[in-house]
Write a protein that holds these residues in place. Sequence first.
Motif, PDB file in Angstrom:
ATOM      1  N   LEU A  20       0.556  -1.078   0.091  1.00 23.16           N
ATOM      2  CA  LEU A  20       0.186   0.011  -0.132  1.00 23.16           C
ATOM      3  C   LEU A  20       1.124   1.295  -0.041  1.00 23.16           C
ATOM      4  N   GLY A  21       0.958   1.501  -0.996  1.00 27.39           N
ATOM      5  CA  GLY A  21       1.991   3.295  -1.252  1.00 27.39           C
ATOM      6  C   GLY A  21       3.045   2.946  -2.037  1.00 27.39           C
ATOM      7  N   GLY A  22       3.310   3.381  -3.203  1.00 27.31           N
ATOM      8  CA  GLY A  22       4.313   3.710  -4.494  1.00 27.31           C
ATOM      9  C   GLY A  22       5.313   4.413  -4.012  1.00 27.31           C
ATOM     10  N   GLY A  23       6.005   4.590  -2.914  1.00 26.72           N
ATOM     11  CA  GLY A  23       6.820   6.155  -2.830  1.00 26.72           C
ATOM     12  C   GLY A  23       7.844   4.839  -2.955  1.00 26.72           C
ATOM     13  N   ILE A  24       8.991   5.921  -1.925  1.00 27.14           N
ATOM     14  CA  ILE A  24       9.936   5.020  -2.663  1.00 27.14           C
ATOM     15  C   ILE A  24       9.805   4.092  -1.535  1.00 27.14           C
ATOM     16  N   ILE A  42       1.256  -3.402  -5.953  1.00 21.88           N
ATOM     17  CA  ILE A  42       1.463  -1.820  -5.703  1.00 21.88           C
ATOM     18  C   ILE A  42       0.517  -0.875  -5.824  1.00 21.88           C
ATOM     19  N   TYR A  43      -0.253  -0.753  -4.606  1.00 22.07           N
ATOM     20  CA  TYR A  43      -1.752  -0.107  -4.590  1.00 22.07           C
ATOM     21  C   TYR A  43      -1.060   1.714  -4.250  1.00 22.07           C
ATOM     22  N   GLU A  44      -1.318   2.577  -5.553  1.00 18.71           N
ATOM     23  CA  GLU A  44      -0.430   4.119  -5.124  1.00 18.71           C
ATOM     24  C   GLU A  44      -2.108   5.125  -5.372  1.00 18.71           C
ATOM     25  N   ARG A  45      -2.165   5.693  -4.366  1.00 20.01           N
ATOM     26  CA  ARG A  45      -3.594   6.619  -4.239  1.00 20.01           C
ATOM     27  C   ARG A  45      -3.262   7.724  -5.035  1.00 20.01           C
ATOM     28  N   SER A  46      -2.541   8.270  -5.750  1.00 19.86           N
ATOM     29  CA  SER A  46      -2.209   9.141  -6.545  1.00 19.86           C
ATOM     30  C   SER A  46      -1.933   8.649  -7.958  1.00 19.86           C
ATOM     31  N   SER A  51       3.044  15.665  -9.792  1.00 20.34           N
ATOM     32  CA  SER A  51       3.383  16.527  -9.889  1.00 20.34           C
ATOM     33  C   SER A  51       4.749  17.436  -8.772  1.00 20.34           C
ATOM     34  N   SER A  52       4.124  16.776  -7.466  1.00 22.11           N
ATOM     35  CA  SER A  52       4.583  16.922  -6.666  1.00 22.11           C
ATOM     36  C   SER A  52       5.864  17.000  -6.026  1.00 22.11           C
ATOM     37  N   GLY A  53       6.842  16.929  -5.303  1.00 24.24           N
ATOM     38  CA  GLY A  53       8.110  16.040  -5.203  1.00 24.24           C
ATOM     39  C   GLY A  53       9.337  17.131  -4.998  1.00 24.24           C
ATOM     40  N   MET A  54       9.648  17.161  -4.127  1.00 25.80           N
ATOM     41  CA  MET A  54      10.774  18.246  -4.472  1.00 25.80           C
ATOM     42  C   MET A  54      12.712  17.195  -4.472  1.00 25.80           C
ATOM     43  N   GLY A  55      13.398  17.775  -3.517  1.00 26.65           N
ATOM     44  CA  GLY A  55      14.632  16.155  -3.579  1.00 26.65           C
ATOM     45  C   GLY A  55      15.604  16.522  -1.599  1.00 26.65           C
ATOM     46  N   PHE A  56      16.060  15.995  -2.383  1.00 30.03           N
ATOM     47  CA  PHE A  56      17.015  15.148  -0.917  1.00 30.03           C
ATOM     48  C   PHE A  56      17.933  15.101  -1.378  1.00 30.03           C
ATOM     49  N   ASP A 127      -3.966   6.017  -8.588  1.00 29.92           N
ATOM     50  CA  ASP A 127      -5.925   6.037  -8.284  1.00 29.92           C
ATOM     51  C   ASP A 127      -5.909   5.050  -7.184  1.00 29.92           C
ATOM     52  N   MET A 128      -5.516   4.572  -6.246  1.00 31.94           N
ATOM     53  CA  MET A 128      -6.281   3.343  -5.361  1.00 31.94           C
ATOM     54  C   MET A 128      -5.432   3.846  -3.794  1.00 31.94           C
ATOM     55  N   CYS A 129      -6.723   4.519  -3.598  1.00 34.18           N
ATOM     56  CA  CYS A 129      -6.396   4.415  -1.514  1.00 34.18           C
ATOM     57  C   CYS A 129      -6.883   3.155  -1.215  1.00 34.18           C
ATOM     58  N   ALA A 160       3.341   0.674   3.485  1.00 29.59           N
ATOM     59  CA  ALA A 160       4.246   2.100   2.440  1.00 29.59           C
ATOM     60  C   ALA A 160       3.554   3.096   2.530  1.00 29.59           C
ATOM     61  N   ASP A 161       2.412   3.712   2.929  1.00 28.50           N
ATOM     62  CA  ASP A 161       1.941   4.488   2.723  1.00 28.50           C
ATOM     63  C   ASP A 161       1.970   6.269   3.828  1.00 28.50           C
ATOM     64  N   GLY A 162       3.353   6.226   3.742  1.00 31.71           N
ATOM     65  CA  GLY A 162       3.836   7.370   4.168  1.00 31.71           C
ATOM     66  C   GLY A 162       3.941   7.918   5.931  1.00 31.71           C
ATOM     67  N   VAL A 163       4.224   8.865   5.432  1.00 29.32           N
ATOM     68  CA  VAL A 163       4.026   9.316   7.250  1.00 29.32           C
ATOM     69  C   VAL A 163       2.933   9.619   7.615  1.00 29.32           C
ATOM     70  N   GLY A 295       9.504   2.188   5.959  1.00 29.78           N
ATOM     71  CA  GLY A 295       9.370   3.401   6.201  1.00 29.78           C
ATOM     72  C   GLY A 295       8.851   4.298   6.630  1.00 29.78           C
ATOM     73  N   ASP A 296       8.669   5.615   6.248  1.00 30.60           N
ATOM     74  CA  ASP A 296       7.678   6.403   6.623  1.00 30.60           C
ATOM     75  C   ASP A 296       6.402   6.214   7.469  1.00 30.60           C
ATOM     76  N   ALA A 297       6.019   4.921   7.035  1.00 34.70           N
ATOM     77  CA  ALA A 297       4.249   5.020   7.836  1.00 34.70           C
ATOM     78  C   ALA A 297       5.069   3.765   9.330  1.00 34.70           C
TER      79      ALA A 297
HETATM   80  C1  LIG Z   1       4.468  14.335  -2.812  1.00 33.25           C
HETATM   81  C2  LIG Z   1       6.078  13.638  -1.791  1.00 33.25           C
HETATM   82  C3  LIG Z   1       7.278  14.778  -2.132  1.00 33.25           C
HETATM   83  C4  LIG Z   1       8.532  14.089  -1.513  1.00 33.25           C
HETATM   84  N1  LIG Z   1       9.121  15.217  -0.862  1.00 33.25           N
HETATM   85  C5  LIG Z   1      10.268  15.887  -0.523  1.00 33.25           C
HETATM   86  C6  LIG Z   1      11.503  16.348  -0.372  1.00 33.25           C
HETATM   87  O1  LIG Z   1      11.244  16.759  -1.465  1.00 33.25           O
HETATM   88  N2  LIG Z   1      12.632  16.028   0.309  1.00 33.25           N
HETATM   89  C7  LIG Z   1      12.130  15.513   1.041  1.00 33.25           C
HETATM   90  O2  LIG Z   1      13.047  15.049   1.809  1.00 33.25           O
HETATM   91  N3  LIG Z   1      11.810  14.447   1.429  1.00 33.25           N
HETATM   92  C8  LIG Z   1      10.062  14.546   0.532  1.00 33.25           C
HETATM   93  N4  LIG Z   1       9.115  13.804   0.836  1.00 33.25           N
HETATM   94  C9  LIG Z   1       9.500  12.144   1.888  1.00 33.25           C
HETATM   95  C10 LIG Z   1      10.544  11.124   1.182  1.00 33.25           C
HETATM   96  O3  LIG Z   1      10.167  10.553   0.187  1.00 33.25           O
HETATM   97  C11 LIG Z   1       9.903   9.568   2.586  1.00 33.25           C
HETATM   98  O4  LIG Z   1      10.435  10.916   3.565  1.00 33.25           O
HETATM   99  C12 LIG Z   1      11.147   8.739   2.527  1.00 33.25           C
HETATM  100  O5  LIG Z   1      11.380   9.139   1.424  1.00 33.25           O
HETATM  101  C13 LIG Z   1       9.840   7.424   2.966  1.00 33.25           C
HETATM  102  O6  LIG Z   1       9.690   7.025   1.681  1.00 33.25           O
HETATM  103  P1  LIG Z   1       8.064   6.159   2.004  1.00 33.25           P
HETATM  104  O7  LIG Z   1       8.249   5.661   0.818  1.00 33.25           O
HETATM  105  O8  LIG Z   1       8.664   5.593   3.283  1.00 33.25           O
HETATM  106  O9  LIG Z   1       6.729   7.439   1.980  1.00 33.25           O
HETATM  107  P2  LIG Z   1       6.481   8.195   0.564  1.00 33.25           P
HETATM  108  O10 LIG Z   1       7.179   9.256  -0.016  1.00 33.25           O
HETATM  109  O11 LIG Z   1       5.567   9.568   1.412  1.00 33.25           O
HETATM  110  O12 LIG Z   1       5.783   7.387   0.008  1.00 33.25           O
HETATM  111  C14 LIG Z   1       4.476   7.373   0.738  1.00 33.25           C
HETATM  112  C15 LIG Z   1       2.995   6.439  -0.620  1.00 33.25           C
HETATM  113  O13 LIG Z   1       2.057   5.713   0.451  1.00 33.25           O
HETATM  114  C16 LIG Z   1       1.305   7.071  -0.895  1.00 33.25           C
HETATM  115  N5  LIG Z   1       0.036   6.732  -0.165  1.00 33.25           N
HETATM  116  C17 LIG Z   1      -0.246   7.697   0.854  1.00 33.25           C
HETATM  117  N6  LIG Z   1      -1.273   7.074   1.949  1.00 33.25           N
HETATM  118  C18 LIG Z   1      -2.144   6.282   1.168  1.00 33.25           C
HETATM  119  C19 LIG Z   1      -3.400   5.163   1.027  1.00 33.25           C
HETATM  120  N7  LIG Z   1      -3.884   5.453   2.157  1.00 33.25           N
HETATM  121  N8  LIG Z   1      -3.593   4.604  -0.071  1.00 33.25           N
HETATM  122  C20 LIG Z   1      -2.275   4.625  -0.616  1.00 33.25           C
HETATM  123  N9  LIG Z   1      -1.575   5.131  -1.280  1.00 33.25           N
HETATM  124  C21 LIG Z   1      -1.162   5.560   0.139  1.00 33.25           C
HETATM  125  C22 LIG Z   1       1.649   8.559  -1.373  1.00 33.25           C
HETATM  126  O14 LIG Z   1       0.652   8.704  -2.045  1.00 33.25           O
HETATM  127  C23 LIG Z   1       3.069   7.858  -1.503  1.00 33.25           C
HETATM  128  O15 LIG Z   1       3.232   7.881  -2.672  1.00 33.25           O
HETATM  129  C24 LIG Z   1       8.080  13.532   0.074  1.00 33.25           C
HETATM  130  C25 LIG Z   1       6.797  12.613   0.402  1.00 33.25           C
HETATM  131  C26 LIG Z   1       5.765  13.110  -0.906  1.00 33.25           C
HETATM  132  C27 LIG Z   1       4.577  12.118  -0.686  1.00 33.25           C
END
Ligand SMILES: Cc1cc2nc3c(=O)[nH]c(=O)nc-3n(C[C@H](O)[C@H](O)[C@H](O)COP(=O)(O)OP(=O)(O)OC[C@H]3O[C@@H](n4cnc5c(N)ncnc54)[C@H](O)[C@@H]3O)c2cc1C
Length: 371
Positions: A20-24, A42-46, A51-56, A127-129, A160-163, A295-297
Amino acid sequence: MNCSISKATPTQKPLKIVILGGGIAGLSVYASLKKLNFEVQIYERSSSKRSSGMGFLLLENGLQTLKEIGLDHSFNNISKKLEHYVSFEHSNTLGVSTPLEGVYAVKRNDILDMLLEDVDPKDLNYDMCYDHLVFDEDGTARAVVMTDGTTIKADVFIAADGVYSKVRSDLFSNVLLEETDDHEIVCLMPKGFGTVPPGNDWVKYLDSTAGVNMGMFKLYNEELLWYLQFDKSKHGTPMEMEYGMVDFLKKFTEYLPDSFKDILLKSDPGKCFYWKTKRMDLLPRFHQNNVLLIGDAAHPLLTFTSQGVNSALRDALVLGDLFAEGGRDLEKIFTDFYLDRKDEIERYIKEGDERLEEFSSAKLQGLPLVC
Ligand SMILES: Cc1cc2nc3c(=O)[nH]c(=O)nc-3n(C[C@H](O)[C@H](O)[C@H](O)COP(=O)(O)OP(=O)(O)OC[C@H]3O[C@@H](n4cnc5c(N)ncnc54)[C@H](O)[C@@H]3O)c2cc1C
């Protein structure tokens, strides 16, 4: 708790794993698990167009992890190795330069694109949340239900649905995600922008008394990434200003040298990303039965540590190794995963807290690993 799935035999179906979540974290764990011939989706909500996301900044340990997972193929093409850290303070106009080792500037979308090269498009569902999990009486998750009502059954669910993880809130309802006073504005400007071209430098101005820290560096394609880190208790937020971000950026010019000021004033406020950093204590475990957080989750980290991306990659690597050794004993794999990861994560939480305390008490010095 019973979430053992007995060892696979040659005739047994492969484990079905839902991410759940297609981030890093989501994309890199996919690579680690797909290698083991599991059925992974993988199921990603966006939507697919991000379009968003900067850098690190990715540090050497992050690059090492990418290499170990075998996902570094185009890293040289999408990263810039930063050579010096140049810090400015009130008293110096030239800046103090310190050589850097193993610090790479990377754009988030580029790293996602690199990870996507290894994903079979049939396994990636945009587009799967996530909405909720459905549990059996013994506590094992049987299926996940998405917000559009789609129900997907699987043997293992990896969140893996982030912070702001909804899966984490559903499993650990009493865990507090705290907002800190370290707020950040990040902005990506086109090639040629700005009067302080940092070259291969990471340039930073710090006014610790005012609680203002502005840094910048260039990416491999010469776009300029700048960030402004400020103490919210001293400066408020853009939302409190009459003209929002435009006014808010102007407000900081009084603290900054001309070259930094110029960048703030000429940047397009519409391209600025406002970031409220969050902290969380270490969870008592990262799983419940057959549901695992990564990950951040699992472990949001303060940006001061620069270890958010690396930790997500590390989770993917460690989990892949444990599945390769442990077969289908999920309880053992997930417990070992926690035992393997918890000390490092606890150390990063502590480092982040110390940096935050220094920042709030105007004592932040040296090399704040922040972006
Ligand atoms: C849009 C965005 C921009 C970022 N820009 C930066 C930056 O500029 N600099 C930096 O240091 N860190 C940034 N981060 C954070 C950084 O990518 C993460 O801290 C780190 O990479 C850990 O990754 P992660 O995959 O655990 O979390 P994330 O990278 O946050 O990925 C989580 C993914 O889960 C998806 N998601 C969330 N909720 C759901 C749900 N209910 N159902 C399905 N999918 C879901 C999100 O759309 C996202 O793609 C950004 C994160 C996001 C989402």
